[in-house]
Every structure is written in C-alpha cells, then in structure tokens.
Design an enzyme around this catalytic site. Structure first.
Site, PDB file in Angstrom:
ATOM      1  NE  ARG A   1      20.837   5.146  11.641  1.00  0.00           N
ATOM      2  CZ  ARG A   1      19.330   4.574  11.541  1.00  0.00           C
ATOM      3  NH1 ARG A   1      18.846   4.005  12.439  1.00  0.00           N
ATOM      4  NH2 ARG A   1      18.562   3.938  10.449  1.00  0.00           N
TER       5      ARG A   1
ATOM      6  CE  LYS B   1      14.621  -2.566  12.740  1.00  0.00           C
ATOM      7  NZ  LYS B   1      13.970  -2.893  13.117  1.00  0.00           N
TER       8      LYS B   1
ATOM      9  CB  CYS C   1       5.770   0.527   8.362  1.00  0.00           C
ATOM     10  SG  CYS C   1       5.362   0.030   7.656  1.00  0.00           S
TER      11      CYS C   1
ATOM     12  CG  PHE D   1       1.301   7.460  20.257  1.00  0.00           C
ATOM     13  CD1 PHE D   1       0.780   7.823  19.221  1.00  0.00           C
ATOM     14  CD2 PHE D   1       1.850   7.452  21.581  1.00  0.00           C
ATOM     15  CE1 PHE D   1      -0.530   8.709  19.950  1.00  0.00           C
ATOM     16  CE2 PHE D   1       0.731   8.621  21.786  1.00  0.00           C
ATOM     17  CZ  PHE D   1      -0.165   9.058  20.732  1.00  0.00           C
TER      18      PHE D   1
ATOM     19  CB  THR E   1      -0.084  -0.621   7.170  1.00  0.00           C
ATOM     20  OG1 THR E   1       0.800  -1.260   7.875  1.00  0.00           O
ATOM     21  CG2 THR E   1      -0.170   0.540   7.535  1.00  0.00           C
TER      22      THR E   1
ATOM     23  CB  THR F   1      -1.008   0.229   1.305  1.00  0.00           C
ATOM     24  OG1 THR F   1       0.001  -0.283   2.251  1.00  0.00           O
ATOM     25  CG2 THR F   1      -1.905  -1.125   1.206  1.00  0.00           C
TER      26      THR F   1
HETATM   27  C1  UDX Z   1       8.202  -0.012  12.047  1.00  0.00           C
HETATM   28  C2  UDX Z   1       7.396  -1.117  14.287  1.00  0.00           C
HETATM   29  O1  UDX Z   1       7.841  -0.840  14.936  1.00  0.00           O
HETATM   30  C3  UDX Z   1       6.459  -1.763  13.633  1.00  0.00           C
HETATM   31  O2  UDX Z   1       5.524  -1.823  15.104  1.00  0.00           O
HETATM   32  C4  UDX Z   1       5.307  -1.858  12.305  1.00  0.00           C
HETATM   33  O3  UDX Z   1       5.170  -3.134  12.405  1.00  0.00           O
HETATM   34  C5  UDX Z   1       6.074  -1.574  10.688  1.00  0.00           C
HETATM   35  O4  UDX Z   1       7.742  -0.001  11.682  1.00  0.00           O
HETATM   36  P1  UDX Z   1      10.097  -1.367  11.365  1.00  0.00           P
HETATM   37  O5  UDX Z   1       9.787  -0.147  10.661  1.00  0.00           O
HETATM   38  O6  UDX Z   1      10.717  -2.320  10.248  1.00  0.00           O
HETATM   39  O7  UDX Z   1       8.881  -1.676  12.082  1.00  0.00           O
HETATM   40  O8  UDX Z   1      11.728  -0.687  12.456  1.00  0.00           O
HETATM   41  P2  UDX Z   1      12.003  -0.182  14.016  1.00  0.00           P
HETATM   42  O9  UDX Z   1      12.640  -0.449  14.366  1.00  0.00           O
HETATM   43  O10 UDX Z   1      10.289   0.967  14.534  1.00  0.00           O
HETATM   44  O11 UDX Z   1      12.500   1.032  12.865  1.00  0.00           O
HETATM   45  C6  UDX Z   1      11.475   2.018  12.251  1.00  0.00           C
HETATM   46  C7  UDX Z   1      12.917   3.245  11.694  1.00  0.00           C
HETATM   47  O12 UDX Z   1      13.428   3.915  13.467  1.00  0.00           O
HETATM   48  C8  UDX Z   1      14.748   3.026  11.196  1.00  0.00           C
HETATM   49  O13 UDX Z   1      15.064   3.943  10.553  1.00  0.00           O
HETATM   50  C9  UDX Z   1      15.294   2.784  12.952  1.00  0.00           C
HETATM   51  O14 UDX Z   1      16.580   3.473  12.581  1.00  0.00           O
HETATM   52  C10 UDX Z   1      14.475   4.146  14.032  1.00  0.00           C
HETATM   53  N1  UDX Z   1      14.611   4.715  14.710  1.00  0.00           N
HETATM   54  C11 UDX Z   1      14.294   3.215  15.859  1.00  0.00           C
HETATM   55  C12 UDX Z   1      15.244   5.589  15.426  1.00  0.00           C
HETATM   56  O15 UDX Z   1      16.112   5.803  14.948  1.00  0.00           O
HETATM   57  N2  UDX Z   1      15.636   5.238  16.659  1.00  0.00           N
HETATM   58  C13 UDX Z   1      14.896   4.566  18.059  1.00  0.00           C
HETATM   59  O16 UDX Z   1      14.631   4.826  18.807  1.00  0.00           O
HETATM   60  C14 UDX Z   1      14.012   3.367  17.033  1.00  0.00           C
END
Ligand code: UDX
Ligand code: ADP
Length: 462
Positions: free
Chosen positions: A440, A338, A275, A225, A130, A90
């Site tokens: 990072r 990530k 997402c 959030f 989603t 999506t």
């Molecule tokens: C997210 C949600 O966590 C998950 O519940 C949903 O189903 C899909 O979207 P995802 O995008 O796979 O998951 O990874 P996530 O661990 O949430 O990290 C998202 C981004 O935020 C990454 O680029 C990560 O590096 C960044 N991040 C995360 C930060 O910069 N700081 C943090 O403390 C946590």
C-alpha cells in the site's frame, strides 16, 4: 403530505449508517431500521455498533431512541412507514444462470413480496441496495401482482455513493444525491417527497433527479469508473517497478492535469470491498445480456488486472524469500479492504493470505479492527482447510507480536498507525535478512532501508 415515517429493510453497512444520518438530520421524521438478523439489531441498539465507521457512534447516539429505532419487527415497521428504503444485500449469484456475475436478487424480491403483503394505503419504495438495471420494474411487477386493492406504490431508485471508512463525512456533504423516478405525476410527487428529506441538509443543486434506469445504471458506472482508475494505476505500478519510475510520482504528475484529477490514483495490491467487483461483474453481465460482448470484455479486463495485481504481489514475496515460504513466518499488517473499516468483504488481503497459506507460509496477522473470527472465516471460505488454519494461522493483538521471529512483513491495508511504527524495534524482532513487502506504500521506504530492511514497495520495486 410530507413523509413522517420511514422504514429501512436491511441494517447493514448501507442501511444502518444512512438511516442514522437521515434521523439525525430530520428530527421531524421517525426512522425505523428493520432486519431479521437479531444479533445485528441488538448490536445497533448497544454501545458496540456492528459497523465501525469514524464518527458514526455520535450520529447514532444523537438520534437513537428519539426518532431512530432498530427492530426485528419487519412487518410492523413496513406497516407504519410512508416510505421504505430497501437496503438488503445483493451478493453475486453463486449458482445457476449468471453464476459468478449476475446479482442475486432473492433478498430484494422477498423484501418486495413482504412489502406487498403487509402494505395498506400509499407507500414509496426506494431502492438503495446496488442492483442491476431494471430491478425497479421487477419490484413494481411484484408489488402490483401481490398487494391488496387499497395499496398503491411508487418505486424510486436512490443509489448510495458513500465509501466505507468515510461514510459519515460522505453522507454529511455528498458530491451528489441521485434520485430516479418515473415521469408520471405520481412518480414526480414521490421524487419530490424524497428530495424534501435530503433537502433538510443537502443543497438542492446537489440533488439530481433522473429517470429510473439512468439512476440505476449510474451507480454501476460510477463504481466501474472508479475501479478502472485503480486498475489503470496498478497496471502502471508494474511498469514503474520494472523501469525505476515511482508510481506515486507518476500519479502526482498526471493527477495535476485537471482533466485527470488527483483522486483514486493510489497504487495498491488491488481494490476490494463489497461493491467494485460485484458492480463490474453486473455491468459485464448486463452488456452480455444486451449482446455487447466487446463492451463486456473491456470491463472484464478491469477485474482481470485486479486479480493479477494480487497474485503478482504474492509472487514477489515467494521469489524474494528464496523461492520458498514453506514454514516461514510472515507478519501480515492489515486485513480490512481499506483503512478505517472493519469490513473485509473482497479484501485483497484474503487473496494474498490464501495464496501464502497454500505455499505453506505461517501467517501472523494483525489488524486493528478486524476480529480473529472474521479472519478465520474469510480464509476458510477462501478454501483453506481447517487443519492448515489451526497449524499456520496466528492472529496477533499488536504488530510487534506479529513481527516477532518473522522472515517477512507484508502491509496489506493502509492503516494510519502503520506510518508511526517503531522500525528499529520491528527490525530487532525479525529474522535476518528482514524483508518488508509494502502493498500500500504506507511505510516510508527510505526509513525502512535506513533501518536495514530489504524493502519492496508496490510501484517502486526493491
Ligand atoms: C466504493 C465507492 O467509492 C462508493 O462510492 C460506493 O458507494 C461503494 O463502493 P468503498 O468500496 O467503500 O466505496 O471504498 P473505496 O474508497 O472506493 O475503496 C475501494 C477499494 O479500492 C479499497 O480496497 C481501496 O483500498 C482501493 N483503492 C481506492 C485503491 O487501491 N486505490 C485508490 O486510489 C482508491
Ligand atoms: P450492505 O453492505 O449492502 O448494507 P449487508 O449484507 O451489510 O449489505 O446488509 C444487508 C442486510 O439486509 C443484512 O443484515 C440482512 O440480514 C438484511 N436483510 C436481507 N433481507 C431482508 C429483508 N427482507 N428484510 C429486512 N432485512 C433484510
């Protein structure tokens, strides 16, 4: 009747891993993942899965060929299933009304039309992609208007909360499973059928049932959030750099307040992934559609701050390198959004590399899991012309090759292997003064300084 046969439309980052886990945990249920992308299906059937996730190979191997199947025969898979997960993409709409904000639901719609066309008897349709709130009613309308008389449907919402890189652990022991359905007898029975699948391995008290719209909205709000926390700490990272505070220390101090909690407070060059931005944009669009401009503006700021954080990082690099990176080699460590994934969707590295290339830097990129073709494609899609990619982009097979004769090194993904780099070797390989920009906070700034690097760390400054 308990569910005996499941099919999932879409063999992507969500569909593939979640169905593999269901098949592994429910040997009594046949699970078929169907996708029109033949290459992807072939990869799921091979030893080289299209998705890199720690632990996923073992899960797939435990069930594939037994009760887990990957196929391009979408019609056959729909026809045989009692329950159909819709896990098609999506993306954000790139044209027309709502361009750049609304979700493009054409894959969901065409999946619904195909289900209507092929189905006979009773089927449960589960939204896993989603999607914006009220998509379930669109699916219901399409099914009702296009199906044969003997077909009946119940539509459920069952958003996926797994995070990439930790998908297997997240699915093994999720914080919660959320299932939304209609309060009718048929709706309740469908919810119970889906609950029974998850109850194979998840304690009942972690399986939450709500109405359809609450379930759909909860997914958007959870991601909003989480993204908001990252933008909040990233906004503070800039203040820390200006004042001499250390953002990791601030995060630790505030995170010990049980009302705030320690997670998702890691300052970075910005969040990426398929997402967060998409769901925030969806939320903004939803608020605008319901005439709530102040609410829309509030959430829009989370994206604004994220974009600012990426641009700010590039500016730091350019200013530190004596206001020009033209012709200078910059080693880029990490391109995935990530660690522990090969996914680059919305990776902040794309934004940073694009802007450095626009400044005519020469980039030498190393990522342990992202292949050269993906990096090149992402930068081309970000608007970098092919000639500039030919002349100024090099993809390296190891970090030391990338650092050789580089003016600067920028860490953009927090891969664990970056924590144990041979810093003396890196320092010897680079031009002097040797600059490190750690987006990072993955490298030890103390060790870097001790080795002679000029170091900038996000949330700590120089
Ligand atoms: C997210 C949600 O966590 C998950 O519940 C949903 O189903 C899909 O979207 P995802 O995008 O796979 O998951 O990874 P996530 O661990 O949430 O990290 C998202 C981004 O935020 C990454 O680029 C990560 O590096 C960044 N991040 C995360 C930060 O910069 N700081 C943090 O403390 C946590
Ligand atoms: P996600 O991260 O949400 O899993 P992806 O883009 O990785 O998203 O995967 C979505 C998959 O859905 C793609 O492989 C695409 O080919 C597939 N797809 C799209 N429409 C359909 C459909 N009607 N039937 C089956 N698969 C589909």
């Amino acid at each position: 009747m308990p569910i005996q046969s499941i099919c999932c439309l879409g063999a992507g980052y969500v569909g593939g891993p979640t169905m593999a886990m269901i098949a592994a945990k429910c040997p009594d249920i046949q699970v078929t993942v169907a996708d029109m992308n033949g290459e992807r299906i072939a990869a799921w059937n091979s030893d080289c899965l299209p998705v890199y996730e720690p632990g996923l190979d073992a899960v797939v191997q435990s069930a594939r060929g037994r009760n887990l199947h990957f196929t391009t025969d979408i019609r056959g898979a729909i026809a045989a299933a009692d329950l159909i997960f819709v896990s098609v993409g999506t993306p954000t709409k790139s044209y027309g009304i709502g361009a750049g904000r609304a979700a493009d639901l054409r894959y969901v719609e065409s999946a619904a039309r195909l289900i209507a066309e092929v189905s006979k008897g009773h089927k449960i349709i589960v939204e896993k992609s989603t999607i914006p709130v009220k998509t379930a009613s669109a699916i219901q309308a399409i099914l009702a208007a296009n199906s044969s008389a003997e077909a009946t449907f119940e539509v459920l919402s069952n958003p996926e909360f797994l995070a990439e890189g930790t998908a297997v652990a997240d699915m093994e022991a999720p914080d919660r499973i959320l299932i939304g359905g209609e309060p009718t007898a048929g709706g309740k029975a469908a919810v119970e059928a889906l609950v029974a699948i998850y109850a194979h391995w998840i304690p009942r008290e972690r399986i939450l049932t709500t109405n359809l719209w609450s379930s759909e909205l909860s997914k958007l709000v959870a991601n909003a959030f989480l993204a908001q926390r990252i933008s909040s700490i990233n906004s503070i990272s800039a203040l820390c750099e200006a004042t001499g505070a250390d953002v990791d220390e601030v995060a630790r101090a505030i995170g010990m307040d049980s009302r705030i909690g320690p997670k998702f407070l890691k300052a970075s060059i910005g969040f990426g992934g398929s997402c967060f931005q998409k769901d925030l944009l969806n939320l903004v669009y939803l608020c605008e559609s319901f005439h709530l401009p102040d609410v829309a503006e509030y959430w829009r700021q989370v994206i604004h701050l994220n974009d600012w954080q990426k641009s700010r990082f590039v500016e730091k690099i350019v200013r530190a390198l004596f206001n020009t990176v033209n012709g200078k080699r910059v080693a880029i460590f990490g391109f995935a959004f990530k660690k522990d994934t090969n996914d680059t969707r919305e990776s902040p590295a794309i934004h940073v590399c694009r802007d450095l290339l626009r400044e005519h830097a020469r980039l030498a990129i190393y990522d342990p899991r992202v292949d050269a073709a993906t990096i090149r494609r992402d930068l081309a899609e970000a608007g970098i012309p092919a000639e500039l990619l030919d002349s100024n982009l090099e993809i390296c097979a190891d970090p030391y090759a990338a650092a050789a004769s580089a003016h600067a090194l920028a860490a953009l993904t927090e891969w664990d292997e970056f924590r144990s780099l041979d810093l003396s070797r890196l320092y010897d390989l680079m031009l002097k003064p040797a600059f490190v920009f750690d987006g990072r906070a993955v490298l030890s700034s103390e060790s870097l300084k001790a080795h002679g690097f000029n170091t900038f760390t996000i949330g700590q400054g120089f």
